[in-house]
Design a protein around this motif. Sequence first.
Motif, PDB file in Angstrom:
ATOM      1  N   UNK A   2      -6.672 -12.332   3.238  1.00 31.84           N
ATOM      2  CA  UNK A   2      -7.387 -11.650   2.159  1.00 31.84           C
ATOM      3  C   UNK A   2      -8.877 -11.495   2.484  1.00 31.84           C
ATOM      4  N   UNK A   3      -9.515 -10.645   1.702  1.00 28.70           N
ATOM      5  CA  UNK A   3     -10.945 -10.426   1.896  1.00 28.70           C
ATOM      6  C   UNK A   3     -11.711 -11.727   1.746  1.00 28.70           C
ATOM      7  N   UNK A   4     -12.623 -11.977   2.656  1.00 28.90           N
ATOM      8  CA  UNK A   4     -13.595 -13.063   2.505  1.00 28.90           C
ATOM      9  C   UNK A   4     -14.827 -12.441   1.865  1.00 28.90           C
ATOM     10  N   UNK A   5     -15.423 -13.139   0.933  1.00 27.46           N
ATOM     11  CA  UNK A   5     -16.539 -12.570   0.173  1.00 27.46           C
ATOM     12  C   UNK A   5     -17.713 -12.203   1.075  1.00 27.46           C
ATOM     13  N   UNK A   6     -18.012 -13.007   2.092  1.00 23.48           N
ATOM     14  CA  UNK A   6     -19.138 -12.682   2.967  1.00 23.48           C
ATOM     15  C   UNK A   6     -18.862 -11.392   3.740  1.00 23.48           C
ATOM     16  N   UNK A   7     -17.630 -11.182   4.179  1.00 20.52           N
ATOM     17  CA  UNK A   7     -17.289  -9.952   4.896  1.00 20.52           C
ATOM     18  C   UNK A   7     -17.294  -8.752   3.954  1.00 20.52           C
ATOM     19  N   UNK A  79     -23.407  15.787  -2.252  1.00 19.36           N
ATOM     20  CA  UNK A  79     -23.716  16.288  -0.907  1.00 19.36           C
ATOM     21  C   UNK A  79     -23.737  15.175   0.141  1.00 19.36           C
ATOM     22  N   UNK A  80     -23.033  14.073  -0.158  1.00 19.27           N
ATOM     23  CA  UNK A  80     -22.917  12.960   0.778  1.00 19.27           C
ATOM     24  C   UNK A  80     -21.642  13.136   1.597  1.00 19.27           C
ATOM     25  N   UNK A  81     -21.743  12.939   2.903  1.00 19.88           N
ATOM     26  CA  UNK A  81     -20.554  12.930   3.744  1.00 19.88           C
ATOM     27  C   UNK A  81     -19.856  11.599   3.521  1.00 19.88           C
ATOM     28  N   UNK A  82     -18.605  11.660   3.030  1.00 22.25           N
ATOM     29  CA  UNK A  82     -17.849  10.442   2.742  1.00 22.25           C
ATOM     30  C   UNK A  82     -16.599  10.383   3.608  1.00 22.25           C
ATOM     31  N   UNK A  83     -16.092   9.196   3.783  1.00 23.31           N
ATOM     32  CA  UNK A  83     -14.883   8.944   4.557  1.00 23.31           C
ATOM     33  C   UNK A  83     -13.644   9.407   3.789  1.00 23.31           C
ATOM     34  N   UNK A  84     -13.589   9.070   2.510  1.00 25.79           N
ATOM     35  CA  UNK A  84     -12.557   9.483   1.555  1.00 25.79           C
ATOM     36  C   UNK A  84     -11.202   8.791   1.739  1.00 25.79           C
ATOM     37  N   UNK A  85     -11.121   7.771   2.585  1.00 22.99           N
ATOM     38  CA  UNK A  85      -9.861   7.034   2.746  1.00 22.99           C
ATOM     39  C   UNK A  85     -10.147   5.610   3.220  1.00 22.99           C
ATOM     40  N   UNK A  86     -11.130   4.983   2.605  1.00 19.53           N
ATOM     41  CA  UNK A  86     -11.518   3.645   3.055  1.00 19.53           C
ATOM     42  C   UNK A  86     -10.567   2.574   2.548  1.00 19.53           C
ATOM     43  N   UNK A  87     -10.142   1.766   3.468  1.00 22.32           N
ATOM     44  CA  UNK A  87      -9.328   0.579   3.212  1.00 22.32           C
ATOM     45  C   UNK A  87      -9.668  -0.395   4.340  1.00 22.32           C
ATOM     46  N   UNK A  88      -9.172  -1.596   4.243  1.00 24.99           N
ATOM     47  CA  UNK A  88      -9.474  -2.602   5.267  1.00 24.99           C
ATOM     48  C   UNK A  88      -9.087  -2.131   6.664  1.00 24.99           C
ATOM     49  N   UNK A 123      -9.041  -5.120  -4.330  1.00 21.55           N
ATOM     50  CA  UNK A 123      -8.448  -5.985  -5.343  1.00 21.55           C
ATOM     51  C   UNK A 123      -7.028  -6.400  -5.008  1.00 21.55           C
ATOM     52  N   UNK A 124      -6.237  -5.465  -4.457  1.00 20.83           N
ATOM     53  CA  UNK A 124      -4.847  -5.813  -4.140  1.00 20.83           C
ATOM     54  C   UNK A 124      -4.731  -6.599  -2.853  1.00 20.83           C
ATOM     55  N   UNK A 125      -5.810  -6.679  -2.071  1.00 20.23           N
ATOM     56  CA  UNK A 125      -5.783  -7.436  -0.824  1.00 20.23           C
ATOM     57  C   UNK A 125      -6.593  -8.729  -0.933  1.00 20.23           C
ATOM     58  N   UNK A 126      -6.629  -9.287  -2.132  1.00 19.34           N
ATOM     59  CA  UNK A 126      -7.215 -10.599  -2.323  1.00 19.34           C
ATOM     60  C   UNK A 126      -8.691 -10.640  -2.649  1.00 19.34           C
ATOM     61  N   UNK A 127      -9.323  -9.485  -2.781  1.00 16.69           N
ATOM     62  CA  UNK A 127     -10.738  -9.441  -3.142  1.00 16.69           C
ATOM     63  C   UNK A 127     -10.926  -9.456  -4.648  1.00 16.69           C
ATOM     64  N   UNK A 128     -12.169  -9.406  -5.077  1.00 18.36           N
ATOM     65  CA  UNK A 128     -12.453  -9.375  -6.514  1.00 18.36           C
ATOM     66  C   UNK A 128     -11.929  -8.101  -7.162  1.00 18.36           C
ATOM     67  N   UNK A 171       0.834   1.782  -2.282  1.00 17.31           N
ATOM     68  CA  UNK A 171       0.271   2.628  -3.343  1.00 17.31           C
ATOM     69  C   UNK A 171       0.516   2.005  -4.715  1.00 17.31           C
ATOM     70  N   UNK A 172       1.712   1.466  -4.934  1.00 16.24           N
ATOM     71  CA  UNK A 172       1.995   0.812  -6.218  1.00 16.24           C
ATOM     72  C   UNK A 172       1.037  -0.343  -6.468  1.00 16.24           C
ATOM     73  N   UNK A 173       0.807  -1.153  -5.449  1.00 15.96           N
ATOM     74  CA  UNK A 173      -0.090  -2.303  -5.600  1.00 15.96           C
ATOM     75  C   UNK A 173      -1.516  -1.852  -5.918  1.00 15.96           C
ATOM     76  N   UNK A 174      -1.976  -0.805  -5.260  1.00 19.80           N
ATOM     77  CA  UNK A 174      -3.301  -0.272  -5.589  1.00 19.80           C
ATOM     78  C   UNK A 174      -3.311   0.298  -7.009  1.00 19.80           C
ATOM     79  N   UNK A 175      -2.197   0.930  -7.393  1.00 22.10           N
ATOM     80  CA  UNK A 175      -2.089   1.488  -8.741  1.00 22.10           C
ATOM     81  C   UNK A 175      -2.197   0.434  -9.822  1.00 22.10           C
TER      82      UNK A 175
END
Length: 189
Positions: A2-7, A79-88, A123-128, A171-175
């Motif tokens: 899971x996500x470590x808070x410092x990371x 007008x920001x260039x975004x990744x649009x698919x960020x996950x771990x 959130x679904x991968x152990x983060x806040x 997707x269900x878990x993120x939902x």
Amino acid sequence: MPWRRDELDRVLTALKEMAAALTPSPIEASTVGEVMGDSFQGWRRLLGEDAAGLDPWALRHLAELAELESGWETAAAGDTLVHADLRADNIMLTPDRVYVVDWPWACLAAPWYDQVAMLPSVGMQGGPAPHELFDDPDPAVTAVVAALTGYFVRQGRQPDPPGLPTLRAFQRAQGVVALEWLKRRTGWV
């Protein structure tokens, strides 16, 4: 995981720095509405589908959610260039750097878009929970959270695509996480 808070804190700081560096976008790109518009109609599509098994709150508010979702493109515009698919799995950490990789969905959006879109997976991968990390009450953010949530909820109800047996569960878990965030953001009972 899971996500470590410092990371996670390093990643969130890097996302803010990335948004600042990529505003305005250094390249021409399509808008987030053009890239994701067809996908972010989950609640509107559920209006015309069998909604059996849908979360009772979502079922009770389905028409309202569809209306809220319908404004997401305007809400996410920027007008920001975004990744649009960020996950771990699209983030690499070294001892001193954060790298964002795999940019096939790059597009123009609001500077906060990547962070908002990433938080259900955190959130679904152990983060806040998302509301602990992003508390901006802007109604534009709520419209985007509604669109993301509708996407995850509806897609999670679809059959597994060939060769991707874990996609719908992901997707269900993120939902689930996104829906709790949306309930909190709307305040609807």
